[in-house]
Design an enzyme around this catalytic site. Structure first.
Site, PDB file in Angstrom:
ATOM      1  N   GLY A  13       0.510  -1.082   0.117  1.00 22.46           N
ATOM      2  CA  GLY A  13      -0.002  -0.272   0.280  1.00 22.46           C
ATOM      3  C   GLY A  13       0.987   0.833   0.218  1.00 22.46           C
ATOM      4  N   GLY A  14       0.417   2.461   0.485  1.00 17.21           N
ATOM      5  CA  GLY A  14       0.530   3.783   0.275  1.00 17.21           C
ATOM      6  C   GLY A  14       1.823   3.327   0.779  1.00 17.21           C
ATOM      7  CB  ILE A  15       2.004   4.493   4.811  1.00 16.31           C
ATOM      8  CG1 ILE A  15       1.547   5.895   4.686  1.00 16.31           C
ATOM      9  CG2 ILE A  15       2.732   3.755   5.765  1.00 16.31           C
ATOM     10  CD1 ILE A  15      -0.028   5.804   6.302  1.00 16.31           C
ATOM     11  N   GLY A  89      -4.180  -2.047   6.710  1.00 11.39           N
ATOM     12  CA  GLY A  89      -4.862  -1.588   7.340  1.00 11.39           C
ATOM     13  C   GLY A  89      -5.819  -0.938   5.845  1.00 11.39           C
ATOM     14  CG  ASP A  93     -14.267   6.518   6.376  1.00  2.17           C
ATOM     15  OD1 ASP A  93     -14.261   6.226   6.515  1.00  2.17           O
ATOM     16  OD2 ASP A  93     -13.320   8.072   5.544  1.00  2.17           O
ATOM     17  CE1 TYR A 152      -8.325   3.470   8.704  1.00  2.00           C
ATOM     18  CE2 TYR A 152      -8.031   5.565  10.384  1.00  2.00           C
ATOM     19  CZ  TYR A 152      -7.539   4.721   9.267  1.00  2.00           C
ATOM     20  OH  TYR A 152      -6.403   4.617   8.732  1.00  2.00           O
ATOM     21  N   PRO A 182       0.237   8.145  11.232  1.00  2.00           N
ATOM     22  CG  PRO A 182       0.279   7.428  10.206  1.00  2.00           C
ATOM     23  CD  PRO A 182       0.094   6.767  11.695  1.00  2.00           C
ATOM     24  N   GLY A 183      -0.914  11.386  10.254  1.00  2.00           N
ATOM     25  CA  GLY A 183      -2.107  12.487   9.705  1.00  2.00           C
ATOM     26  C   GLY A 183      -2.638  12.026   8.529  1.00  2.00           C
ATOM     27  CE1 TYR A 184      -8.293  12.252   6.467  1.00  2.00           C
ATOM     28  CE2 TYR A 184      -7.471  13.253   8.250  1.00  2.00           C
ATOM     29  CZ  TYR A 184      -8.488  12.968   7.438  1.00  2.00           C
ATOM     30  OH  TYR A 184      -9.804  12.574   7.678  1.00  2.00           O
TER      31      TYR A 184
HETATM   32  N1  CAA Z   1     -18.531  17.408  10.073  1.00  2.00           N
HETATM   33  C1  CAA Z   1     -19.362  18.029  10.646  1.00  2.00           C
HETATM   34  N2  CAA Z   1     -20.686  17.724   9.626  1.00  2.00           N
HETATM   35  C2  CAA Z   1     -20.225  16.962   8.740  1.00  2.00           C
HETATM   36  C3  CAA Z   1     -18.714  16.929   8.665  1.00  2.00           C
HETATM   37  C4  CAA Z   1     -17.898  17.120   9.968  1.00  2.00           C
HETATM   38  N3  CAA Z   1     -16.295  16.748   9.898  1.00  2.00           N
HETATM   39  N4  CAA Z   1     -18.374  16.188   7.626  1.00  2.00           N
HETATM   40  C5  CAA Z   1     -19.985  15.758   6.840  1.00  2.00           C
HETATM   41  N5  CAA Z   1     -20.464  16.430   7.555  1.00  2.00           N
HETATM   42  C6  CAA Z   1     -21.751  16.804   7.243  1.00  2.00           C
HETATM   43  C7  CAA Z   1     -22.180  17.390   6.506  1.00  2.00           C
HETATM   44  O1  CAA Z   1     -22.459  18.806   6.458  1.00  2.00           O
HETATM   45  C8  CAA Z   1     -24.535  16.993   6.012  1.00  2.00           C
HETATM   46  O2  CAA Z   1     -24.232  17.567   6.592  1.00  2.00           O
HETATM   47  P1  CAA Z   1     -26.569  18.004   6.174  1.00  2.00           P
HETATM   48  O3  CAA Z   1     -26.810  16.826   5.870  1.00  2.00           O
HETATM   49  O4  CAA Z   1     -26.601  19.087   7.048  1.00  2.00           O
HETATM   50  O5  CAA Z   1     -26.052  18.911   4.962  1.00  2.00           O
HETATM   51  C9  CAA Z   1     -23.725  15.838   6.716  1.00  2.00           C
HETATM   52  O6  CAA Z   1     -22.756  15.263   7.474  1.00  2.00           O
HETATM   53  C10 CAA Z   1     -23.780  13.919   5.956  1.00  2.00           C
HETATM   54  O7  CAA Z   1     -23.434  13.020   6.486  1.00  2.00           O
HETATM   55  P2  CAA Z   1     -24.482  11.805   5.808  1.00  2.00           P
HETATM   56  O8  CAA Z   1     -24.701  11.080   6.801  1.00  2.00           O
HETATM   57  O9  CAA Z   1     -25.148  11.895   4.798  1.00  2.00           O
HETATM   58  O10 CAA Z   1     -23.015  11.147   4.683  1.00  2.00           O
HETATM   59  P3  CAA Z   1     -22.677  10.706   3.917  1.00  2.00           P
HETATM   60  O11 CAA Z   1     -23.348   9.628   3.597  1.00  2.00           O
HETATM   61  O12 CAA Z   1     -22.211  11.498   2.677  1.00  2.00           O
HETATM   62  O13 CAA Z   1     -20.974  10.848   4.238  1.00  2.00           O
HETATM   63  C11 CAA Z   1     -18.929  10.445   4.948  1.00  2.00           C
HETATM   64  C12 CAA Z   1     -19.911  10.930   4.788  1.00  2.00           C
HETATM   65  C13 CAA Z   1     -18.734   9.014   4.781  1.00  2.00           C
HETATM   66  C14 CAA Z   1     -18.722  10.364   6.659  1.00  2.00           C
HETATM   67  C15 CAA Z   1     -17.873  11.868   3.659  1.00  2.00           C
HETATM   68  O14 CAA Z   1     -18.408  13.320   4.565  1.00  2.00           O
HETATM   69  C16 CAA Z   1     -16.403  11.128   4.318  1.00  2.00           C
HETATM   70  O15 CAA Z   1     -16.291  10.361   2.892  1.00  2.00           O
HETATM   71  N6  CAA Z   1     -15.551  11.893   5.277  1.00  2.00           N
HETATM   72  C17 CAA Z   1     -14.198  11.983   5.194  1.00  2.00           C
HETATM   73  C18 CAA Z   1     -14.054  10.675   6.186  1.00  2.00           C
HETATM   74  C19 CAA Z   1     -12.670  10.970   6.255  1.00  2.00           C
HETATM   75  O16 CAA Z   1     -12.243  12.201   6.321  1.00  2.00           O
HETATM   76  N7  CAA Z   1     -12.020   9.911   6.190  1.00  2.00           N
HETATM   77  C20 CAA Z   1     -11.015   9.273   6.365  1.00  2.00           C
HETATM   78  C21 CAA Z   1     -10.251   8.787   5.500  1.00  2.00           C
HETATM   79  S1  CAA Z   1      -8.689   8.564   5.202  1.00  2.00           S
HETATM   80  C22 CAA Z   1      -7.685   7.904   6.077  1.00  2.00           C
HETATM   81  O17 CAA Z   1      -8.454   7.079   7.208  1.00  2.00           O
HETATM   82  C23 CAA Z   1      -6.265   7.225   6.589  1.00  2.00           C
HETATM   83  C24 CAA Z   1      -5.665   8.255   8.189  1.00  2.00           C
HETATM   84  O18 CAA Z   1      -5.489   7.867   9.180  1.00  2.00           O
HETATM   85  C25 CAA Z   1      -5.936   9.747   8.260  1.00  2.00           C
END
Ligand code: CAA
Length: 246
Positions: A13-15, A89, A93, A152, A182-184
């Site tokens: 994978g990436g990392i 990992g 989500d 997660y 790690p962060g993002y």
């Molecule tokens: N804070 C507050 N509100 C948030 C939010 C946040 N961080 N993110 C989304 N929302 C809100 C939206 O604004 C929306 O609000 P409204 O309904 O009022 O418009 C609502 O949440 C959407 O909720 P849903 O349940 O309908 O969400 P969705 O199905 O559209 O998807 C999600 C939600 C899957 C969480 C999507 O926002 C997402 O993919 N988020 C990123 C999550 C993330 O950071 N993943 C990291 C992956 S990388 C990794 O994990 C590596 C690592 O170690 C860092």
């Protein structure tokens, strides 16, 4: 430098790739597991072209039996595993109120239960030989939580609980156990986050950019150093300042 056998789970994978490269360049013999044969052969060719020979074994880290036989095969081929990086990992989500049991359990099994599955078969040997280096690759989101990642974040926080217990149990036997969080980082996993969501996340990072896999591999290599012998039970956050908890 003493040449050792290192197992990096999720090394393709990436990392993982950056960690494999770094440990191999340090002179260690490196092994990793894989699930996708075709993807792994192509990856292995790219590594070979860079002069890096990686021993690969098909095994799903969420399966304890596959992990036990993976360790056996690696030890027969390369010698006892003295360095272990629990890096494999996945993400599934979803906001928790929409999360299925499969999304929960796939993440917990692959990210957290894998620490048991892979570490259990290597720890006895490390204890007998009185030397070992174990690093868990956790995440910023295990420290601060993340909207859409109850599965997660729970698994990643659990990984550090595992680290600090194992660190205590094995400290007197020359085995250090640490976590890197790690962060993002600019990997496929992070690039799979919807662009508009990702842009908002990057805007929260004081250093103003995603991290680079090599910036994580650097820290993993630091823990492997002979001189890092007194560092155990630590959780090193590498996140561009995105989360500064202590
Ligand atoms: N804070 C507050 N509100 C948030 C939010 C946040 N961080 N993110 C989304 N929302 C809100 C939206 O604004 C929306 O609000 P409204 O309904 O009022 O418009 C609502 O949440 C959407 O909720 P849903 O349940 O309908 O969400 P969705 O199905 O559209 O998807 C999600 C939600 C899957 C969480 C999507 O926002 C997402 O993919 N988020 C990123 C999550 C993330 O950071 N993943 C990291 C992956 S990388 C990794 O994990 C590596 C690592 O170690 C860092």
């Amino acid at each position: 430098m003493t040449q050792r056998t290192a197992l990096v789970t999720g090394g393709t994978g990436g990392i993982g790739t950056a960690i494999v490269r770094r440990l191999a360049r340090m002179g260690h013999k490196v092994a990793t597991n894989y699930r996708n044969e075709e993807k792994t052969r192509a990856w292995q060719e790219r590594m070979r072209a860079d002069g890096i020979d990686v021993f690969t074994v098909r095994a799903d880290v969420s399966d304890p039996k596959e992990c036990a036989s993976m360790v056996q095969v690696i030890e027969e081929k390369l010698g006892p595993v003295e360095i272990l990086v629990n890096n494999a990992g996945i993400t599934r989500d979803s906001t928790f109120h929409k999360m299925s049991y499969e999304q929960w359990s796939e993440v917990v099994n692959t990210n957290l239960n894998a620490c048991f599955n892979v570490t259990r078969p290597v720890i006895e040997g490390m204890r007998k030989r009185k030397w070992g280096r174990i690093v868990q690759i956790s995440s910023i989101n295990g420290q601060k939580g993340q909207y859409g990642q109850a599965n997660y974040a729970a698994a990643k926080a659990g990984m550090h609980g595992f680290t600090i217990s194992l660190a205590q149990e094995n400290a007197k036997l020359g085995i250090t156990v640490n976590t890197v969080s790690p962060g993002y980082i600019g990997t496929d996993m992070v690039m799979a986050v919807p662009e508009e969501v990702r842009e908002k996340i990057v805007a929260q990072i004081p250093l103003g950019r995603l991290g680079n896999p090599d910036e994580i591999a650097y820290a993993v290599a630091f823990f492997m150093d002979e001189q890092a012998a007194w560092i155990t039970g630590a959780n090193l956050a590498i996140n561009g300042g995105h989360y500064m908890g202590w």
